[in-house]
Design an enzyme around this catalytic site. Sequence first.
Site, mmCIF file in Angstrom:
data_model
loop_
_atom_site.group_PDB
_atom_site.id
_atom_site.type_symbol
_atom_site.label_atom_id
_atom_site.label_comp_id
_atom_site.label_asym_id
_atom_site.label_seq_id
_atom_site.Cartn_x
_atom_site.Cartn_y
_atom_site.Cartn_z
ATOM 1 N N ARG A 65 -0.977 -13.546 0.820
ATOM 2 C CA ARG A 65 -0.751 -12.286 1.536
ATOM 3 C C ARG A 65 0.190 -12.510 2.720
ATOM 4 N NH1 ARG A 65 -3.953 -10.732 5.607
ATOM 5 N NH2 ARG A 65 -5.832 -11.581 4.676
ATOM 6 N N TYR A 118 12.808 13.187 0.613
ATOM 7 C CA TYR A 118 12.012 12.861 -0.577
ATOM 8 C C TYR A 118 10.616 13.481 -0.408
ATOM 9 C CZ TYR A 118 9.268 9.939 -3.745
ATOM 10 O OH TYR A 118 8.416 9.491 -4.718
ATOM 11 N N ASP A 190 16.361 5.936 5.005
ATOM 12 C CA ASP A 190 15.885 5.657 3.648
ATOM 13 C C ASP A 190 17.124 5.701 2.756
ATOM 14 O OD1 ASP A 190 15.000 5.845 1.021
ATOM 15 O OD2 ASP A 190 13.249 7.055 1.519
ATOM 16 N N LYS A 215 13.834 2.043 -7.543
ATOM 17 C CA LYS A 215 14.983 2.795 -8.017
ATOM 18 C C LYS A 215 16.154 1.845 -8.315
ATOM 19 C CE LYS A 215 11.971 5.923 -7.064
ATOM 20 N NZ LYS A 215 11.930 6.717 -5.853
HETATM 21 C C1 LIG Z 1 10.976 7.006 -4.834
HETATM 22 C C2 LIG Z 1 11.359 7.211 -3.432
HETATM 23 C C3 LIG Z 1 10.481 6.863 -2.380
HETATM 24 C C4 LIG Z 1 9.079 6.345 -2.631
HETATM 25 O O1 LIG Z 1 9.090 5.099 -3.212
HETATM 26 P P1 LIG Z 1 7.912 4.562 -4.168
HETATM 27 O O2 LIG Z 1 8.416 3.228 -4.598
HETATM 28 O O3 LIG Z 1 7.759 5.545 -5.281
HETATM 29 O O4 LIG Z 1 6.678 4.489 -3.337
HETATM 30 C C5 LIG Z 1 10.930 7.028 -1.087
HETATM 31 N N1 LIG Z 1 12.161 7.545 -0.814
HETATM 32 C C6 LIG Z 1 13.005 7.911 -1.795
HETATM 33 C C7 LIG Z 1 14.327 8.473 -1.427
HETATM 34 C C8 LIG Z 1 12.646 7.761 -3.123
HETATM 35 O O5 LIG Z 1 13.494 8.139 -4.092
#
Ligand SMILES: *Cc1c(COP(=O)(O)O)cnc(C)c1O
Length: 401
Positions: A65, A118, A190, A215
């Site tokens: 961890r 998001y 983000d 992604k």
């Molecule tokens: C998918 C996504 C998230 C969340 O990520 P997870 O891996 O699904 O927890 C946050 N911000 C954006 C822009 C996303 O496309």
Amino acid sequence: MADHDAEEGDGRNGSLGFETRAIRGGGEPTAEVGGAGDVVSPIHLASTFAAGRIEDPTAGYSYSRLGNPTRDALEDRLAALEDADRGMAFASGTAAITCFCLATLEPGDHVLAFDSLYGGTRVLFDDLLSGFGIEIEYVDATDPGIVADAMIPETALLWMETPTNPLLKLCDIEALARLAEDGETLLAVDNTFASPSCQQPLALGADAVVYSTTKFLNGHSDSVGGAVLTSDDALAEGVEFVQTYGVGAMLAPFDCYLTLRGIKTLPVRMAQHERNARRIASYLQDEPRVQRVNYPGLESHPQHDLAARQMDGFGGVVSFEIDGGVEEARTLLGELKLFSVAVSLGSVESLIEHPVSMSASYVPEAERRAAGITDSLLRIPVGIENPEDLVADLKGGFEAL
Ligand SMILES: *Cc1c(COP(=O)(O)O)cnc(C)c1O
């Protein structure tokens, strides 16, 4: 087109080009096997590590961890992609956002966030963070002047995305970084939609970058993960403390391996995602049953100039509105053979989703309309297949309408 050749070597990201850093950045795998060396980082599954020297039992790795060699390899690679001092790999993008917010905010703080975030982040902000006595305000960040006017002394964080989901709106990272320059306010971006291949927020002045590695970074729809990158040591220590001692939200070794493997091809994948997205956007623009196409690479995009200046390539997500409403949108989805009807994005296979029925279905109708998410809006995260096959499939779908 994502083309890093001209940009690299100019000091923006150190001396090696982006494609090289995607493969070798952060150091080489070191494990020895019979006198030879691994070319690929091994997957260290151990949850605990035997002390090397009994006189100094805490030297090296102790408990997974707190630190794991496969995770370290991924974190160093992630940091190298944006020339960040530190990278941290989380169990999901959501875990990365939660740990970042818990580490940087306290009761009484005010957060200014883009009003086109998001959906999951909005849920996290509205239903979790606000319960900690943190005030969240959403603003139209396409205009940095609106953000500047909304800032108050308690504003501790500007939380931004660019381009946004599903309407592909942009905000000007450099202009927002200037607003946060006072040292009292952090700018976090983000960067999931653009990926570090297309946009590098730290170089544009952001304090931290957050990713859902689920992604584009992993890119193969087979791992859920997240990341935070920063060159602010105190910030990194705070986030790492929440991650390892607070929430325990680190990425598991096998997913670290998958993500490391995905990153190696990020630059070539992004180039093909973009080539295909441009082709599909230009086809959709000419399709008579399409009312509107959102893609930052189109000159018709209201922020095309900002995209050209701020991004290195325009990314792989296109959204569009068709004639009609929910029924027509669903009919089109039902006709497509090369697009999986699915949420998520950034993977090798093309997907399509209908926000009103899927990703934005929980948003109240009035709010959806105010945000510009209409009943016939569709979103395509374009994969890396042959673009003419994709266009032919879409054409067939439109003919059935
Ligand atoms: C998918 C996504 C998230 C969340 O990520 P997870 O891996 O699904 O927890 C946050 N911000 C954006 C822009 C996303 O496309």
